[in-house]
Design an enzyme around this catalytic site. Structure first.
Site, PDB file in Angstrom:
ATOM      1  CG  ASN A 133      -1.910  -1.102   1.195  1.00 16.08           C
ATOM      2  OD1 ASN A 133      -2.487  -1.363   0.146  1.00 16.08           O
ATOM      3  ND2 ASN A 133      -2.128  -1.766   2.323  1.00 16.08           N
ATOM      4  CD  GLU A 165      10.234  -7.292  -7.894  1.00 18.30           C
ATOM      5  OE1 GLU A 165      11.398  -7.211  -7.506  1.00 18.30           O
ATOM      6  OE2 GLU A 165       9.286  -7.523  -7.141  1.00 18.30           O
TER       7      GLU A 165
HETATM    8  N1  COA Z   1       5.242  -4.614  13.063  1.00 16.84           N
HETATM    9  C1  COA Z   1       4.147  -5.356  12.855  1.00 16.84           C
HETATM   10  N2  COA Z   1       3.373  -5.255  11.759  1.00 16.84           N
HETATM   11  C2  COA Z   1       3.724  -4.309  10.856  1.00 16.84           C
HETATM   12  C3  COA Z   1       4.833  -3.479  11.017  1.00 16.84           C
HETATM   13  C4  COA Z   1       5.620  -3.648  12.189  1.00 16.84           C
HETATM   14  N3  COA Z   1       6.698  -2.900  12.428  1.00 16.84           N
HETATM   15  N4  COA Z   1       4.905  -2.660   9.951  1.00 16.84           N
HETATM   16  C5  COA Z   1       3.876  -2.972   9.140  1.00 16.84           C
HETATM   17  N5  COA Z   1       3.169  -3.949   9.697  1.00 16.84           N
HETATM   18  C6  COA Z   1       1.952  -4.576   9.158  1.00 16.84           C
HETATM   19  C7  COA Z   1       0.847  -3.552   9.018  1.00 16.84           C
HETATM   20  O1  COA Z   1       0.185  -3.363  10.260  1.00 16.84           O
HETATM   21  C8  COA Z   1      -0.035  -4.254   7.995  1.00 16.84           C
HETATM   22  O2  COA Z   1      -0.721  -5.287   8.650  1.00 16.84           O
HETATM   23  P1  COA Z   1      -2.213  -5.704   8.248  1.00 16.84           P
HETATM   24  O3  COA Z   1      -2.068  -6.366   6.903  1.00 16.84           O
HETATM   25  O4  COA Z   1      -2.603  -6.646   9.342  1.00 16.84           O
HETATM   26  O5  COA Z   1      -2.991  -4.421   8.207  1.00 16.84           O
HETATM   27  C9  COA Z   1       0.977  -4.891   7.055  1.00 16.84           C
HETATM   28  O6  COA Z   1       2.194  -5.001   7.815  1.00 16.84           O
HETATM   29  C10 COA Z   1       1.246  -4.063   5.812  1.00 16.84           C
HETATM   30  O7  COA Z   1       1.673  -2.811   6.231  1.00 16.84           O
HETATM   31  P2  COA Z   1       1.328  -1.452   5.469  1.00 16.84           P
HETATM   32  O8  COA Z   1       1.694  -0.335   6.404  1.00 16.84           O
HETATM   33  O9  COA Z   1      -0.059  -1.452   4.896  1.00 16.84           O
HETATM   34  O10 COA Z   1       2.428  -1.408   4.354  1.00 16.84           O
HETATM   35  P3  COA Z   1       2.588  -2.121   2.965  1.00 16.84           P
HETATM   36  O11 COA Z   1       1.329  -2.711   2.422  1.00 16.84           O
HETATM   37  O12 COA Z   1       3.250  -1.076   2.159  1.00 16.84           O
HETATM   38  O13 COA Z   1       3.589  -3.337   3.254  1.00 16.84           O
HETATM   39  C11 COA Z   1       5.671  -4.424   3.661  1.00 16.84           C
HETATM   40  C12 COA Z   1       4.823  -3.166   3.904  1.00 16.84           C
HETATM   41  C13 COA Z   1       7.007  -4.230   4.333  1.00 16.84           C
HETATM   42  C14 COA Z   1       4.973  -5.633   4.259  1.00 16.84           C
HETATM   43  C15 COA Z   1       5.825  -4.590   2.119  1.00 16.84           C
HETATM   44  O14 COA Z   1       6.438  -3.436   1.590  1.00 16.84           O
HETATM   45  C16 COA Z   1       6.679  -5.782   1.756  1.00 16.84           C
HETATM   46  O15 COA Z   1       6.206  -6.895   1.728  1.00 16.84           O
HETATM   47  N6  COA Z   1       7.984  -5.548   1.506  1.00 16.84           N
HETATM   48  C17 COA Z   1       8.928  -6.589   1.193  1.00 16.84           C
HETATM   49  C18 COA Z   1       8.989  -6.914  -0.261  1.00 16.84           C
HETATM   50  C19 COA Z   1       9.444  -5.765  -1.081  1.00 16.84           C
HETATM   51  O16 COA Z   1       9.917  -4.753  -0.610  1.00 16.84           O
HETATM   52  N7  COA Z   1       9.346  -5.887  -2.363  1.00 16.84           N
HETATM   53  C20 COA Z   1       9.759  -4.788  -3.224  1.00 16.84           C
HETATM   54  C21 COA Z   1      10.239  -5.185  -4.507  1.00 16.84           C
HETATM   55  S1  COA Z   1       8.825  -5.499  -5.522  1.00 16.84           S
END
Ligand code: COA
Length: 503
Positions: free
Chosen positions: A271, A293
């Site tokens: 997100n 990607e």
């Molecule tokens: N501790 C616990 N949970 C956490 C957290 C933390 N420090 N930070 C984020 N979260 C949880 C959020 O609460 C949310 O949970 P939910 O699904 O239960 O609501 C979930 O992680 C997603 O967080 P959000 O803030 O909506 O961010 P996001 O959708 O942008 O996702 C990552 C963040 C890190 C999970 C996502 O960027 C990821 O998977 N990254 C790794 C892969 C990557 O970077 N790929 C890039 C190349 S394509």
């Protein structure tokens, strides 16, 4: 449908998903198409899951090893995880049922840099590939394949597998034909040659996937859309993160480190990355390029409004609305997007040559700039590292973004010590929360710690971080990266015990 299967011999190999799934036996290694919820096989995995359930009910263990491009969807990862049919899964995933089974300790999960998967397969690190199941848009007269909404590792799977099952999906737009660029110049060391790509729009391969038609054991016709969940609407927090990124980029332009065309953008999944990308349209940029990607909704919007002139990726990752928009204007997008194999979209040589600006989400960062992208409280895997490491290590700039707190403030996104490290302090340059940005370039660990705490931490946690750092400076074993070893992970332990890092 027959205009989609134009090879007469392969028309003869059509069969039901059930009959095709019956060709897969327990213990096999099965490589499947699919990348961030796009272009995954939709019928055979479901039929296979039903067979696993029948076998399990009869007291027989039926598990296979599954390799993909990246995440797929409930029709693949979800059903097979629920059925108990997975022994091992690699690489990136995001299906809730699969994530649960992995975190319950029932499925072995290998989280691998996405650029590594194909070459590790060629190196023989994962053993033989028994069967590949690949979704395509169509089969041409000569047997070559029109790739679907993702390319991922499909070239490698088709080359390496002993047997191949093709799913021809008539739901995928025929307009995808011609959008792909499949590179056939890879080799094993020491016979590798430079990859002659110097601009994101360069074509270095061919639009079709080659396959030895003698290996094709089944052709299955399908008619189902990619199933992707909608992204969260950008909120105040993600808009603030986007604004900080815009401020930072303005500074880079003013300092002369980049022009107003920036450098090719990579945007991660999730997100935050999606919302930040959408926020870039407020920056007034024109004619940017992306070497990334995935094409998410936010990227599609930027291409439509002219902010991005050309995007190279390996896959789409669109919501239902995004798919409808793409299909309505497929000719417009086909001239502005190319989809490559993931070993090329994520290739370190190319990312470094192009000087990508890597924009990725994170779970947490510590005061020294180590970043955790994957494991909540050090042990519960969220999705996987995806391509974030490929781009962060090799890009011109590596940016990681997150709200300063998660779970209604019970978790701080900035901690004394990251509970799992995907990107070390050596690979991270800019961290952003809704509070501000911390430019870590040229700073020593102690300078980083002060800046990260000051600029990024939530007010609830800032005094706690300052207190930790002050005491660490005084009492740590060494003064280069001051830490109190008995306390460094105490915030996470406190969360496990109380449900709140503050209590
Ligand atoms: N501790 C616990 N949970 C956490 C957290 C933390 N420090 N930070 C984020 N979260 C949880 C959020 O609460 C949310 O949970 P939910 O699904 O239960 O609501 C979930 O992680 C997603 O967080 P959000 O803030 O909506 O961010 P996001 O959708 O942008 O996702 C990552 C963040 C890190 C999970 C996502 O960027 C990821 O998977 N990254 C790794 C892969 C990557 O970077 N790929 C890039 C190349 S394509």
């Amino acid at each position: 449908m027959h205009d989609r299967i134009r090879h007469s011999g392969l028309l003869e190999k059509r069969m039901s998903p059930e009959a095709a799934a019956a060709l897969i036996k327990p213990g096999m290694t099965v490589a499947m198409s699919g990348f961030t919820g796009a272009g995954y096989p939709k019928a055979v995995p479901q039929a296979l899951a039903a067979q696993v359930e029948t076998a399990t009910a009869a007291g027989t263990d039926f598990k296979i090893r599954i390799l993909t491009g990246a995440s797929t969807a409930p029709e693949l990862d979800g059903v097979l995880a629920k059925a108990g049919g997975m022994e091992l899964r690699l690489p990136y995933m995001s299906d809730p049922a699969l994530r649960k089974r992995i975190n319950d300790g029932e499925i072995e999960y290998m989280d691998i840099h996405l650029s590594h998967v194909a070459q590790h397969t060629w190196f023989g690190f994962y053993g033989d590939i028994n069967v590949a199941i690949i979704e395509v848009v169509g089969i041409r007269e000569d047997g070559s394949l029109i790739p679907s909404s993702s390319v991922g590792n499909n070239k490698t799977w088709l080359d390496m597998a002993d047997a191949v099952i093709i799913e021809v999906n008539s739901q995928q737009s025929a307009g995808l034909e011609g959008m792909h660029d499949v590179y056939y110049g890879t080799a094993l060391p020491p016979f590798r040659q430079p990859i002659m790509l110097t601009e994101p729009e360069d074509r270095i391969g061919q639009p079709y996937l080659d396959v030895d038609i003698n290996k094709i054991i089944a052709v299955v016709e399908t008619d189902a859309p990619d199933r992707l969940s909608a992204f969260a609407e950008p909120d105040a927090t993600s808009n603030q993160i986007a604004d900080h990124l815009l401020d930072f980029l303005d500074g880079e332009i003013k300092s002369g480190r980049m022009t107003d065309k920036l450098l090719p953008l990579q945007s991660g999944v999730g997100n935050i990355a999606n919302a930040v990308l959408a926020g870039l349209s407020r920056g007034g940029y024109r004619g940017l390029k992306a070497y990334t990607e995935v094409i998410q909704d936010g990227m599609l919007g930027l291409i439509k409004d002219g902010t991005i002139e050309f995007a190279s990726a390996t896959s789409f990752s669109l919501s239902e609305a995004g798919i409808a928009e793409f299909n309505r204007h497929v000719d417009f997008y086909r001239s502005r997007i190319v989809l490559r194999t993931q070993e090329i979209s994520n290739h370190p040589e190319l990312i470094r040559r192009l000087g990508c600006v890597a924009l990725n989400g994170m779970i947490e960062a510590d005061i020294y700039g180590n970043v955790n992208s994957t494991n909540v409280v050090g042990s519960h895997v969220m999705n996987g590292i995806g391509g974030s490491g490929d781009f962060a290590r090799n890009g011109f700039l590596s940016v990681f973004m997150s709200p300063s707190v998660a779970k209604e403030g019970r978790i701080s996104g900035i901690v004394p010590f990251a509970s799992h490290v995907d990107h070390t302090e050596h690979d991270t340059m800019l961290l952003i929360t809704e509070r501000g940005f911390a430019d870590l370039r040229g700073l020593s660990p102690k300078q980083r710690a002060r800046l990260i705490t000051e600029k990024l931490a939530h007010p609830d946690y800032k005094p706690m971080l300052e207190d930790y750092f002050t005491r660490a400076l005084r009492d740590s074993y060494g003064k280069h990266t001051p830490h109190l070893m008995g306390e460094a992970l105490s915030w996470h332990q406190r969360y496990i015990e109380t449900g709140d890092m503050r209590l």
